[in-house]
Motif scaffolding. Structure first.
Motif, PDB file in Angstrom:
ATOM      1  N   ALA A  25      40.813  42.439  43.311  1.00 29.91           N
ATOM      2  CA  ALA A  25      40.385  41.429  44.043  1.00 29.91           C
ATOM      3  C   ALA A  25      40.336  40.332  42.732  1.00 29.91           C
ATOM      4  CB  ALA A  25      39.405  41.198  44.878  1.00 29.91           C
ATOM      5  N   LEU A  26      39.404  40.717  41.713  1.00 26.55           N
ATOM      6  CA  LEU A  26      39.258  39.884  40.668  1.00 26.55           C
ATOM      7  C   LEU A  26      40.551  39.603  39.744  1.00 26.55           C
ATOM      8  CD1 LEU A  26      36.017  41.346  39.074  1.00 26.55           C
ATOM      9  CD2 LEU A  26      36.304  39.123  40.276  1.00 26.55           C
ATOM     10  N   LEU A  27      41.311  40.438  39.660  1.00 29.53           N
ATOM     11  CA  LEU A  27      42.745  40.324  39.104  1.00 29.53           C
ATOM     12  C   LEU A  27      43.590  39.077  39.988  1.00 29.53           C
ATOM     13  CD1 LEU A  27      44.191  43.756  38.069  1.00 29.53           C
ATOM     14  CD2 LEU A  27      43.606  41.955  36.500  1.00 29.53           C
ATOM     15  N   THR A  28      43.296  39.127  41.463  1.00 26.70           N
ATOM     16  CA  THR A  28      43.903  38.102  42.307  1.00 26.70           C
ATOM     17  C   THR A  28      43.375  36.852  41.959  1.00 26.70           C
ATOM     18  OG1 THR A  28      44.580  39.778  43.705  1.00 26.70           O
ATOM     19  CG2 THR A  28      44.635  37.489  44.219  1.00 26.70           C
ATOM     20  N   LYS A  29      41.924  36.605  41.940  1.00 28.23           N
ATOM     21  CA  LYS A  29      41.544  35.548  41.846  1.00 28.23           C
ATOM     22  C   LYS A  29      41.695  34.846  40.318  1.00 28.23           C
ATOM     23  CE  LYS A  29      36.432  33.696  41.864  1.00 28.23           C
ATOM     24  NZ  LYS A  29      35.119  33.998  41.983  1.00 28.23           N
ATOM     25  N   ALA A  30      41.630  35.660  39.297  1.00 28.35           N
ATOM     26  CA  ALA A  30      41.865  35.222  37.898  1.00 28.35           C
ATOM     27  C   ALA A  30      43.407  34.426  37.877  1.00 28.35           C
ATOM     28  CB  ALA A  30      41.880  36.469  36.999  1.00 28.35           C
ATOM     29  N   ALA A  31      44.374  34.966  38.625  1.00 26.76           N
ATOM     30  CA  ALA A  31      45.718  34.561  38.841  1.00 26.76           C
ATOM     31  C   ALA A  31      45.863  33.271  39.286  1.00 26.76           C
ATOM     32  CB  ALA A  31      46.737  35.462  39.506  1.00 26.76           C
TER      33      ALA A  31
END
Length: 341
Positions: free
Chosen positions: A290-296
């Protein structure tokens, strides 16, 4: 006439290019003179039509900065990798002792006979001023060699890079590792090298060392008490996150930098991991995705943790209980999974 004019243009352009590449667009100026850095970024983006960056090999330069030195957040936000690709691939970050790193930065970016003490004061006061004031990590304002190393590996306090190796440990990978292998000058709670993914250990086995730079003296001999304190204060989160000691064993004449040890849990950070796939439960894996998605999706111009000048106790103040946040991120993860599938 036309041929003469064309030849004259080529000659003038060639002379200007040689002068520029030899005296103007060089490392010290790029890092320390803002208008030169911005002019070079504009030039490679628009005059050379982005011909100097190679996305497949992640090398070269564009308006986004040096592709080799992009943080995880930048790679995701600029679209070089999708969150799914990053999650599925094996990513590695190599960090180093912040004290040694500063000496390396000095050797690469100093002006003439500028002393280390003069350089450190100038570097921290001018080159890092936008990061220190408002956490700006964009290359346009803050050169990549200036920002703390945790900005490359972590996002909102959680490590996104799969594996972290220390430069000081690379030699140890030349031979089989024991479960207690750990290099010198590390804090006792540093995770063992043995936990590194086999792909990483195999890649470094027998790897030749080329293009190494030497310094006139060991890095620790460049320091006095003032510069030691300044560098520690600036990069203290790097010391804590990557398990480096704030003291220098080779310099017993230097006192430990002032200040209490950093409580990483209170600051909202994870201690670095050799392999984030070891010992993680489904909830934490979901949170990381989820944090990878948010960072993107979030702009990569500023630090996700507010920059190092923010008081540690104020860096991360949850707006809601942690459990609720994790549940929300898990829901986001499931939504993203459906979208990509």
């Amino acid at each position: 006439e036309h041929i003469r004019g064309h030849a004259l243009f080529n000659m003038v352009f060639g002379v200007l290019a040689i002068i520029g590449l030899s005296f103007i667009f060089v490392a010290p100026n790029f890092a320390r003179v803002s208008w030169i850095r911005k002019a070079q970024m504009i030039m490679v983006e628009y005059f050379f039509l982005r011909s100097m960056d190679h996305k497949d090999c992640m090398t070269g330069m564009s308006m986004n900065g040096w592709l080799l030195h992009l943080t995880t957040h930048k790679m995701l936000n600029y679209g070089y990798l999708t969150p799914r690709d990053f999650h599925n691939c094996m990513s590695l970050a190599i960090v180093r002792n912040p004290y040694a790193r500063m000496v390396s930065v000095y050797m690469y970016n100093r002006y003439g006979n500028e002393s280390f003490q003069e350089f450190v004061k100038s570097w921290l006061a001018t080159t890092l001023q936008n990061y220190s004031k408002s956490g700006v990590v964009e290359e346009w304002e803050t050169p990549c060699h200036a920002i703390p190393q945790f900005e490359y590996t972590h996002y909102e306090g959680m490590q996104l890079v799969h594996a972290v190796l220390k430069q000081e440990e690379i030699k140890e990978l030349e031979s089989p590792l024991s479960k207690k292998s750990c290099a010198k000058n590390h804090s006792p709670d540093s995770p063992p090298l043995y936990d590194l993914p086999w792909a990483v250990k195999g890649a470094f086995a027998g790897l030749p060392r080329v293009n190494g730079r030497t310094t006139p003296k060991p890095w620790y001999d460049y320091y006095d008490q003032e510069t030691l304190n300044m560098v520690y204060e600036t990069y203290k989160l790097d010391f804590a996150i990557f398990g480096y000691l704030p003291t220098v064993a080779e310099r017993p004449d230097l006192q430990p930098p002032p200040g209490d040890p950093i409580d990483l849990e209170e600051a909202g950070f994870e201690l670095f991991s050799r392999n984030i796939r070891i010992g993680t439960n489904p909830t934490k894996r979901s949170l990381r995705m989820a944090l990878l998605t948010k960072a993107a999706s979030m702009p990569a111009d500023k630090s996700s943790m507010g920059g190092f000048q923010t008081p540690i106790s104020e860096i991360r103040v949850p707006e809601e209980p942690v459990l609720k946040s994790m549940n929300a991120l898990e829901r986001m993860f499931h939504e993203v999974t459906k979208k990509y599938n």
